[in-house]
Design a protein around this motif. Structure first.
Motif, short mmCIF file in Angstrom:
data_model
loop_
_atom_site.label_atom_id
_atom_site.label_comp_id
_atom_site.label_asym_id
_atom_site.label_seq_id
_atom_site.Cartn_x
_atom_site.Cartn_y
_atom_site.Cartn_z
N GLU A 41 0.53 -1.35 0.04
CA GLU A 41 -0.26 -0.49 0.22
C GLU A 41 1.15 1.19 -0.39
O GLU A 41 0.20 2.23 -0.55
CB GLU A 41 -0.77 0.37 1.18
N LEU A 67 0.78 3.65 -2.87
CA LEU A 67 0.69 5.15 -2.55
C LEU A 67 1.17 6.19 -3.45
O LEU A 67 1.30 7.48 -4.02
CB LEU A 67 0.56 5.37 -1.36
N PHE A 68 2.86 5.92 -3.22
CA PHE A 68 3.33 6.80 -3.83
C PHE A 68 3.71 6.67 -5.08
O PHE A 68 4.51 7.53 -6.03
CB PHE A 68 4.85 6.63 -2.79
N ARG A 120 1.59 6.09 -7.27
CA ARG A 120 0.37 7.29 -7.61
C ARG A 120 0.56 8.58 -7.86
O ARG A 120 0.98 9.54 -8.93
CB ARG A 120 -1.04 6.79 -7.28
N LEU A 121 1.09 8.74 -6.74
CA LEU A 121 1.39 10.68 -6.64
C LEU A 121 2.69 10.79 -7.30
O LEU A 121 2.67 11.57 -8.03
CB LEU A 121 2.19 10.40 -4.62
N GLU A 122 3.58 9.53 -8.00
CA GLU A 122 5.17 10.11 -8.49
C GLU A 122 4.59 9.46 -9.82
O GLU A 122 4.96 10.47 -10.59
CB GLU A 122 6.10 8.95 -8.33
N VAL A 124 10.44 2.98 -2.06
CA VAL A 124 9.81 4.26 -2.47
C VAL A 124 10.57 5.42 -2.93
O VAL A 124 9.79 5.81 -4.29
CB VAL A 124 9.27 5.27 -1.21
N GLY A 125 11.93 5.56 -2.81
CA GLY A 125 12.48 6.45 -3.19
C GLY A 125 13.40 6.42 -5.18
O GLY A 125 13.27 6.70 -5.94
#
Lengths: 446, 248
Positions: free
Chosen positions: B100, B104-105, B107-109, B150-151
């Protein structure tokens, strides 16, 4: 932004304790208030000792028999009497807490009332260990005694007026079992006038009879006013209520508006401040504002989240109260408007708190510390404090959303007459102001 | 690939087009100069460590490279699509699961295929079997791997890591560097800051030494040892002596 919103809702879903506090708490408050307002308080128990012998419970005044027990019932309108046999038993019951207080009717009460001139004393005993309880009993008994006094005074007045009428017009009077015919002043005067007409002008009795006839005339003229005088004396002061300012909201309906506004405030402010501070506590803020979402966008998302959740909770609460209390469902669209405007302003206050506090615990604490006095100040009535202090309180209250939110909701629920436009505009202005503070706070947030 | 001494960006990358280049970076906080005229470049697939004493300006430099801070002077040349940023503390949500958080990240990216990117990062980070676990249930090392994953979601050419191993035990640290090594093998440039100079010696192609805001050395760890004379001392001792010699 919608992904952030979904993320926050997901986090809330996985925080059952938080959600329980945010949802169950206001709903429980709604149910409690609803039940309290719809049922009303139970009658408090008061020990009652009547020392008047049953044979003496009636007394005669002005030739009329009055049953004192009929007036004693006035005392029990707001209390549940617990009959006791002695003063000691009454004291025991008060001390043990079985009853809130005791009311003792002395044996000589009817004798004193018979005179029509002496006041009769009743004794009230209550436990002052709890000042609130003591004051409650005191007020109830005083209030009921005033009713009993008023009822007796009305009866005394009735008797006095009948006696005056008898004095003026004459008639039958029952005294000690005998029926007496009372001549009356009017008829006495007529007889005197007739006698005077039959006497020669030089008769020596004529002058003395003329004086008596003049006195009878004066007495008739003045006693005609006696009815009004007696009526006035029996109720020297009457209350005529004129509301100069404020709405026309009944107390229970206003209590509903207060309960919902307080819940709306706590849910929104705590949620908005906590969820914003959480972004920093999870170290996600700096990652988010690296181009994934703007700072303003983040604030809008938090305001939207908190306002949406609190709006839903407050609406559920209102509907819950509506089951118990008669609310005007025809004004439902106005409820939505008031709740939405209030939620928006409270959420803006919340993000400002979250932005300044920067940590969830500090934000929650600050939200509580700020919200409680704001609500308290907004409820201080004019006249309770000095004029200058009240002006300061009004100024401070106007800087926060509680008072305008309460005013808007009160009008939406109760058509209080104060109008919704001004408080709604006030709330929108506060939303913009607190939003700006929050945006400035985010400059040093990361 | 690397050269010794204080050098400009063009020299650092031995002629190849740099993946990341900084020129004349200066940043002040009030009267204090946190970073003074710093220039360097990072080659594609290069692993660069930024070392220096406390207050040297390491976090300020990485924050400028990650676009969290703006420099007062100087420029940064970044690859198209920007750089990946991994903050020191895991910047992920403890109430969300591994997948998740990644989704989320992603999608935000605005990653074109978020689900594919999540799957790729789960496999790359070795967390496929923990995909449904909440972050709060993971060890510090695994959380850091999610943080790094995430990065990397947007598949950046350059990744910046701010003290990535500071909260990890030796075993977790080993696994972290294996993971980072895999990135550079695939051509991703990695620039990280660390307090642990021995870690820099082991896991860096090149080190940048910052002291009081100045970039006082750029070169291989071995070159730094040679700067203070090859007297058989270890890298940490050589680093301390180097700082003394430079007046820090």
């Amino acid at each position: 932004m919608r992904w952030l919103l979904l993320k926050d809702l997901q986090i809330l879903r996985r925080s059952p304790l938080l959600v329980a506090l945010l949802v169950v708490y206001p709903v429980a408050i709604a149910l409690l208030i609803g039940l309290a307002l719809s049922k009303g308080p139970d009658k408090p128990k008061v020990a009652f000792l009547n020392l008047v012998p049953s044979s003496s419970s009636t007394f005669e005044l002005g030739g009329e028999r009055i049953d004192a027990s009929r007036y004693a019932s006035e005392l029990f309108r707001s209390v549940q009497p617990v009959r006791v046999k002695s003063r000691a038993e009454a004291l025991d019951k008060v001390k043990s807490g079985d009853v809130l207080g005791a009311l003792i009717i002395p044996a000589d009460i009817t004798e004193k009332l018979t005179t029509g001139l002496q006041s009769a004393d009743v004794e009230v005993i209550y436990n002052n260990e709890d000042p609130v309880k003591g004051r409650f009993v005191d007020q109830i008994i005083n209030s009921r005694l005033a009713d009993a006094n008023a009822a007796l005074a009305d009866k005394f007045k009735e008797i006095a007026i009948e006696d005056i009428r008898l004095l003026l017009d004459g008639g039958e009077l029952s005294l000690f079992g005998r029926e007496l015919d009372i001549l009356g002043l009017r008829r006495s005067r007529e007889i005197l006038q007739g006698t005077l007409r039959t006497l020669p002008r030089s008769a020596p009795e004529r002058r003395r009879l003329r004086d008596v006839e003049r006195f009878a005339g004066l007495a008739v003229a003045n006693l005609n006013l006696a009815n009004d005088v007696v009526s006035t004396v029996s109720r020297p002061v009457r209350v005529k209520r004129t509301a100069l300012k404020g709405g026309r909201t009944p107390l229970d309906a206003f209590a509903v508006a207060i309960a919902v506004t307080i819940s709306l405030m706590f849910v929104t402010v705590l949620l908005a401040s906590g969820m914003l501070a959480l972004e920093r506590e999870e170290n996600a803020f700096s990652r988010l504002v690296r181009g994934l979402v703007s700072r303003t966008g983040l604030l809008v998302e938090k305001v939207g989240l908190a306002a949406l959740c609190a709006f839903a909770v407050a609406l559920v609460m209102l509907c819950g109260i509506g089951i118990f209390v008669g609310l005007d469902w025809g004004r439902f669209p106005l409820w939505l408007l008031a709740l939405a405007a209030g939620a928006l302003a409270f959420a803006s206050l919340g993000v400002a708190i979250g932005g300044l506090a920067r940590e969830v615990r500090a934000a929650s604490l600050l939200a509580f510390l700020l919200s409680l006095p704001i609500a308290f100040l907004a409820l201080v009535p004019s006249g309770a404090v000095s004029g200058a202090l009240y002006d300061v309180i009004r100024f401070v209250s106007a800087l926060f959303p509680f008072k305008p939110a309460l005013s808007a909701l009160d009008d939406a629920l109760n058509d209080s007459g104060s109008g919704m436009l001004v408080p709604v505009l006030h709330l929108l202005g506060l939303s913009a102001g607190f939003g700006l503070i929050a945006r400035l706070a985010l400059r040093r947030f990361g | 690939m690397a050269s010794t001494g204080i050098a400009g960006p063009a020299q650092d990358t031995a002629g190849a087009a740099p993946a990341l280049a900084a020129a004349g970076l200066t940043r002040r906080f009030g009267e204090r100069v946190a970073l003074r005229d710093v220039s360097f470049a990072v080659a594609p697939g290069e692993l660069v460590a930024v070392i220096g004493p406390n207050g040297a300006g390491k976090t300020t430099l990485l924050s400028i490279l990650a676009e969290i801070l703006a420099p007062d002077e100087g420029t940064v040349t970044r690859p198209d699509g920007g750089v990946g940023w991994v903050p020191q503390q895991p910047a992920v949500y403890s109430k969300l699961s591994v997948s998740e958080n990644l989704r989320l990240f992603a999608r935000l990216e605005k990653v074109p295929d978020p689900d594919a990117a999540v799957q790729r990062m789960l496999e790359q980070a070795g967390l496929a079997d923990r995909a449904d676990d909440e972050l709060s249930e993971l060890s510090g090392g695994n959380r850091q791997r999610v943080n790094i994953a995430v990065g990397l979601l947007a598949d950046p050419a350059v990744v910046l890591l701010d003290e990535p191993s500071s909260s990890l035990d030796p075993r977790q640290r080993e696994r972290l560097w294996e993971f980072v090594g895999g990135l550079t093998e695939r051509g991703t440039s990695v620039l990280y800051s660390t307090h642990n100079v021995q870690e820099a010696e082991r896991y860096a192609d090149r080190v940048l030494v910052l002291a009081d805001g100045d970039l006082i050395f750029t070169g291989t760890p071995r070159a730094l040892e040679l700067e203070v004379g090859d007297s058989g001392i270890d890298f940490e001792a050589a680093f301390v002596r180097f700082l003394h010699e430079k007046g820090h």
